[in-house]
Design an enzyme around this catalytic site. Sequence first.
Site, PDB file in Angstrom:
ATOM      1  CB  VAL A  23    -134.700 -31.985 -37.828  1.00  7.62           C
ATOM      2  CG1 VAL A  23    -134.583 -32.450 -36.391  1.00  7.62           C
ATOM      3  CG2 VAL A  23    -135.691 -30.830 -37.923  1.00  7.62           C
ATOM      4  CG  ASP A  24    -131.208 -36.209 -40.081  1.00  2.95           C
ATOM      5  OD1 ASP A  24    -132.364 -36.105 -39.636  1.00  2.95           O
ATOM      6  OD2 ASP A  24    -130.794 -37.228 -40.675  1.00  2.95           O
ATOM      7  CE1 TYR A  25    -125.587 -31.601 -42.428  1.00  2.00           C
ATOM      8  CE2 TYR A  25    -127.781 -31.779 -43.361  1.00  2.00           C
ATOM      9  CZ  TYR A  25    -126.415 -31.976 -43.466  1.00  2.00           C
ATOM     10  OH  TYR A  25    -125.879 -32.538 -44.590  1.00  2.00           O
TER      11      TYR A  25
END
Lengths: 404, 466
Positions: free
Chosen positions: B188-190
Amino acid sequence: MTPPALDGVSVLDLTHCVAGPYCTRLLAGFGADVLKIEPPGGERGRRMAPFFRDEPGPDSSLPFAYLNTGKRGMTLNLKTAEGRGILRSLLPEADVLVENFAPRVMPSLGLDYAALREIAPHLVMVSISNFGQTGPYRDYKAADIVEYALGGLMYIFGAYDREPLKHAWNQAQFKAGTDAASATLMALYHQRMTGGRTVGQGQRVDVSIQEAVASGLRDVVNNYTYTGAVRRRQPNHSGDMQRLRATADGYLLPNPGLGSGLNWDSFVEFLGLPELDDDRFRTPSARLVNAEELGRILDEYFIGQNKYDMFYGSHRRRFIFGVIQSPEETLNDPQFAHRDYFVEAEHPVMGRLKFPGVPFSMEATPWQAGNPAPAIGQHNGQVLGRRLGYTAAQQAQLRSQGVI
Amino acid sequence: MDSRFRGNDGNGGNGGGPLRGVRVVEMGQLIAIPFAMKLLADMGAQVIRLESTGRLESYRSDSVYRNEIHGEFWNRGANFYEQNRNKLGITLDLGRSEGLELLRRLIAVSDVFAENFTPRVIKNFGLEYSELRRIKPDIIMVSSTGYGFSGPWANFGATGPATEGASGLAYTTGYRGGPPVMAEIPYVDYTAGEHTVFAVMAALMSRLRTGQGQFIDVSQTQAAAATIPEALLDFAANGREPVRIGNADPVMAPHGCYPCAGQDRWIVIAVADDSEWQGLCRVMGRQDWAADRHFSGSLGRWRLREELDAMLAEATAPWDAHRLMAALQAAGVPAGAVLDSKDLLFDPHLRQRGFYEVVRHHPSTGMPPLPYAGRPWKLSETPAVPPEPAPLMGEHNDFVLRELLGLTADEVARLEGEGVIGYAPADPRPVQRPSLDEQVRQGRMLRYETDFPEQVSRAYPPPPES
């Protein structure tokens, strides 16, 4: 009052299904004028499950309704010369054209970038495709799972001793849609810096869904380039502190974040588990040696706990536990509620429904929920009549000829 | 000349990228913000990455080249290079008033300030938007946090898996009958980073028209939730809780991942219609399947999907995954070999498209030029800038402080003497990784190859010196 961020940006949207529509949905959400152009029977995305009350129909696909909110809609049969002519006549006043056909389609219609550029040199033409517009896989067929496989995310996803897994639904396509929206604005920024619509420099933007996946893998390829090692799906040691644990009411990620200023003793004190106050567990290497015993103690402990109690409790102590929420829990989560994430909107077929809202908030130029997704050809008259000057009789003729 | 220095000269010309002239100050960590700002740097923005010598970013201390942790190991970390290409790097001790003041002066000559700390940290430093707009009225500030900058969870720290869990994405993913499964990277960081790039671009477009900056508040969880409307709306509209179905599809069958010849080799196949089904049967040499009326029609196949999966898994097992992919695609069947890290790097398609870009490292690192993942877009008229490596620690202190802020050489030397800036971590603690043999034994790595430097440099020869 600040105008919307993308006020004055005009987009012709030839996209279907997920990746393209999400790109233009983001543009519409910040104020671009997006005209969705579908074939006369409607695009394939209208047939995407799940449906409102499980009843398929051109205006009852839930993802379609979400992806196409805030757009106007018209139909055009691009397989007819007249249909293509109408599209060409819309180009001079457009900034952006987005399409996500297979790469052979636009050239086969005589609508390749070279042809469009002749009419509108300022045009940003964005093409989203499975594998990009060039290269040996250009014409390969794909589905989201194929992009997970060829994008490299799948090999390291799932259980050590089972087949690789993918995320549910259409993540690869959403990634590419987001990337395409960013790249669109980069090209458009350049167009505006060089004079804007009519005189600024347009260009071709080639977005690959495979590359959208492959660009977000952190340490996969660099494991090989840095050490020669090929990474695989990780074995799930029961004592792994980052592991998911079942609770009485669901699942919790009791990752304490050890190493970033937090220590084992305070973690043990927080859990209230004196049996872990032991040298067998105090250091990472000791925990590895005694992983099975540790895992058993933690599993037995967490299965008796409530996940939200643990989640809130951990953050009061600045541990960084995570909580696994179901869609129902997400819809009711106080953080989302505080931030007005879910937006209730009126849809002609579905009535009032809670839609996921803005992925991020922009203070001065807020997200616009917008009108519901258009019905097939809803704005034909508006575009053909008011904008292009077709009379009612001419429009009727286009309709009978299957152009609209 | 190093392309990063060209970022702000303001004179058009080719090779500057569409974002030439945009200056970003980044106070980022790990992925969510660094990844997003890397993509802006690739496209010509001058991104100045702020670091602390006192609090060493973990991506500098882990996964170092060849696991050799002697010397300046913090300048050889794989993940730091992965996330920080094309940026300038400075160190400032924000615990000292002079360090903080220098940051404020830098923000005053920049267009964007990007950070991903918790709101508590940002407010403690007095770096929230209401403060920054006083020193730079048209600044664009972007904060990326796990759950959002405001609200009851605002100050909750989060990891990638935690936001994957909070968004609902993890809950819907997993093998049939099993628990939720999350990606083995901070996925989810991406997702959040991708949305952050879009948000900053939208703010830049807005500023171009109105001259106004603004505050962008990225909630990583919200960004992820925005990509699962199927699950969230199925509940909102139909009251249905998602069921984890592994690699199955709600409509297509067969749709899954099947074993191939070799250790841990797999292929995925997704059949949407009868012609794809016929193509699959032909390639597998199973005219009996093609003729079986139970399997004609998508609905028929979908009802028998588990039976089909078992049959197909047996049929694919003797095949080489790449050869089967080519054969199936030639027959019009969507299929893909499940690529591992080496396959990706040597994939003929990605190579022909130039997806991996070779970066020359600073001579002091002793590292050879290496390929890194590029971007998912190609812009025909304003392509990405030629790739430069992530900065050494403090590499551009001198350039930034003297050229951009007008300090003298003496002042820079004094700052170094007083420890406001630095070139090495105060407490260099490398992460000790087990040996590769041990990692293979533990099952974390499939295998390793000792001649990898030769293999990599043959496929990705260093670019000519500029």
